[in-house]
Write an enzyme that holds these catalytic residues in place. Structure first.
Site, PDB file in Angstrom:
ATOM      1  N   HIS A   1      -5.357  -5.841  -9.393  1.00  0.00           N
ATOM      2  CA  HIS A   1      -5.324  -4.805  -8.366  1.00  0.00           C
ATOM      3  C   HIS A   1      -6.463  -4.979  -7.362  1.00  0.00           C
ATOM      4  O   HIS A   1      -6.303  -4.634  -6.184  1.00  0.00           O
ATOM      5  CB  HIS A   1      -5.416  -3.419  -9.017  1.00  0.00           C
ATOM      6  CG  HIS A   1      -4.240  -3.082  -9.875  1.00  0.00           C
ATOM      7  ND1 HIS A   1      -3.257  -2.205  -9.471  1.00  0.00           N
ATOM      8  CD2 HIS A   1      -3.887  -3.511 -11.112  1.00  0.00           C
ATOM      9  CE1 HIS A   1      -2.346  -2.113 -10.435  1.00  0.00           C
ATOM     10  NE2 HIS A   1      -2.714  -2.891 -11.435  1.00  0.00           N
TER      11      HIS A   1
ATOM     12  N   ASP B   1      -5.143   2.500  -4.153  1.00  0.00           N
ATOM     13  CA  ASP B   1      -4.150   1.983  -5.080  1.00  0.00           C
ATOM     14  C   ASP B   1      -3.229   3.134  -5.475  1.00  0.00           C
ATOM     15  O   ASP B   1      -3.674   4.254  -5.704  1.00  0.00           O
ATOM     16  CB  ASP B   1      -4.851   1.400  -6.316  1.00  0.00           C
ATOM     17  CG  ASP B   1      -3.904   0.639  -7.217  1.00  0.00           C
ATOM     18  OD1 ASP B   1      -3.047   1.287  -7.852  1.00  0.00           O
ATOM     19  OD2 ASP B   1      -4.018  -0.600  -7.307  1.00  0.00           O
TER      20      ASP B   1
END
Length: 471
Positions: free
Chosen positions: A31, A129
């Site tokens: 990520h 995110d």
């Protein structure tokens, strides 16, 4: 052509000027990198960059960016799950819960600092995110608009959006094993088993986690996808239809950035010198990502499957790759058997490896970064998914894009050897390689001027710049 309500035609791309964009990645390898690659794209367009990050698993600093740690002193032992059976959904919920208060203080200070430095200006937006719904709630309280970055594929988010309906139909959680191979008519080519993201996480926890991911998209000012239209047009359209906000498919991010990334593990670049000595498309690259793990017996079977194939290989084995073991022990005789045609490293510079002419196949866990990079480099795959979105990605590799196949069942040396031979020597493997090269060509075109991803980048930049105070 995917129809996006954001705009039918991209306007002339804007420049960020002196505007600042805030970003908050999830603190895991798969990520961090896409978010930093997005930061690089925005920085190249003139935006100033501030990266908020969890104090644990902190990314490498990038020159010219402001980095702000969040939650120093927050207990992190259960926030970094290990192994393929770790409670990742539970960890995501705990990360949101524990960092939310600290982030509110950090964000408030950042907004005040920006207003002081830029004479009343506020940050253009916060890109976070999609797993950080709790941070999005904080931003809403402080009047900071948000965009969300999905670091998985479009098919994954489309499946998450369909999860509640499967629960309402009584299909999830499955009542017994006989249901697992059931095809999902609304999500072809997925089966029910592809939606079992974890065998250890309670269903209620998984439901809450996925609900919040979808909420983060619907409550944002736009969704950024690390994919491209020619790869996932049908699922991109499902997302556009379902979230009610603009959607920007701008991937592959690693191809449009200058290579900005943060490695929580140090890559062994000597493997590139070794690859230079191998024949074109002759080497199998084996890497199961930064979190997946295997048992000692599986390690032994994998080792002998590689050895018995008689083909060159580059095998990544992390120091923590074997469950319940402080060290990795390869079987006796393996090194002697494979000397000269095999190399084992703790970590590899994956993008460089997949882009190397010597690599002809990739045995992967099918995390989205690995899957997308393999597709964009024209490398066919042997798939061995473990958890989360990996089963969905592997299914698409095999059934939709037809650039690889899943190695199913128990890991056994004979089955591994046959799979490797199939990929490198079989007619079916040759067809997969041709299709992979076709997708590579499409990935190359989409990021050129006038390409779908380049157009979406321009739309995204103009979206961020559309108002002096907010998007």
């Amino acid at each position: 052509m995917v129809a996006n309500a954001a705009a039918e035609k991209a306007p002339a791309p804007a420049s960020g000027g002196t505007r600042r964009v805030l970003l908050f990645p999830l603190p895991f390898q798969g990520h961090l990198n896409p978010m930093l690659q997005l930061a690089d794209v925005l920085h190249a367009r003139g935006f100033h960059i501030t990266v908020f990050h969890a104090a644990f698993n902190a990314p490498d600093p990038v020159a010219g960016y402001r980095f702000v740690p969040v939650g120093a002193g927050v207990p992190a032992a259960d926030l970094v799950p290990t192994g393929s059976d770790g409670d990742f959904a539970g960890a995501l919920l705990r990360i949101n819960e524990r960092l939310q208060g600290a982030f509110q203080d950090c964000l408030r200070e950042e907004v005040l600092l920006e207003e002081e430095e830029e004479e009343g200006a506020r940050p253009a937006c916060l890109v976070l995110d999609s797993n950080l719904r709790g941070m999005q709630v904080v931003a809403g309280r402080l009047g900071v608009p948000t965009l969300v970055l999905r670091t998985g594929g479009a098919a994954c988010l489309a499946a998450y959006m369909a999860f509640p309906a499967l629960c309402d139909k009584g299909l999830l959680p499955p009542k017994d094993h006989s249901q697992l191979n059931m095809p999902l008519d609304d999500l072809p080519p997925l089966r029910l088993q592809d939606m079992i993201f974890s065998t250890t996480t309670p269903h209620e926890t998984m439901t809450t986690c996925l609900e919040r991911i979808v909420e983060s998209a619907k409550c944002s000012s736009g969704v950024i996808l690390n994919t491209f239209t020619d790869l996932e047009d049908v699922d991109i359209q499902k997302i556009i239809d379902g979230v009610g906000v603009p959607v920007y498919a701008i991937g592959p991010l690693y191809k449009i950035s200058s290579g900005a990334q943060s490695s929580l593990l140090s890559p062994d670049k000597t493997c590139l010198d070794w690859l230079d000595k191998q024949e074109a498309e002759s080497v199998l690259f084996v890497s199961l990502g930064s979190l997946a793990s295997m048992g000692q017996e599986e390690l032994v079977e994998t080792a002998w499957g590689l050895a018995n194939s008689r083909l060159p290989f580059l095998w990544v084995i992390r120091p923590d790759a074997v469950q319940g073991s402080g060290k990795v022990g390869l079987p006796d005789g393996f090194e002697e058997e494979t000397r000269g045609r095999g190399m084992v490293v703790n970590w590899a510079p994956q993008q460089d490896v997949l882009g190397h002419q010597a690599v002809g196949g990739f045995w992967t866990h099918n995390g989205w970064n690995s899957t997308l990079e393999s597709i964009c480099e024209g490398v066919p795959m042997i798939c061995r998914p473990h958890f989360a979105d990996q089963m969905i990605n592997a299914r698409y590799v095999e059934q939709v894009w037809k650039v690889g196949f899943e190695l199913e069942g128990k890991l056994e040396r004979g089955n591994i050897e046959r799979g490797i031979i199939k990929l490198f020597r079989g007619e079916e493997g040759g067809e997969m390689r041709r299709r992979a090269n076709d997708l590579k060509d499409k990935a190359t075109l989409c990021i050129k001027k006038g390409g779908s991803s380049q157009t979406m980048v321009d739309l995204l930049i103009n979206r961020i710049m559309s108002s002096p105070s907010s998007i």
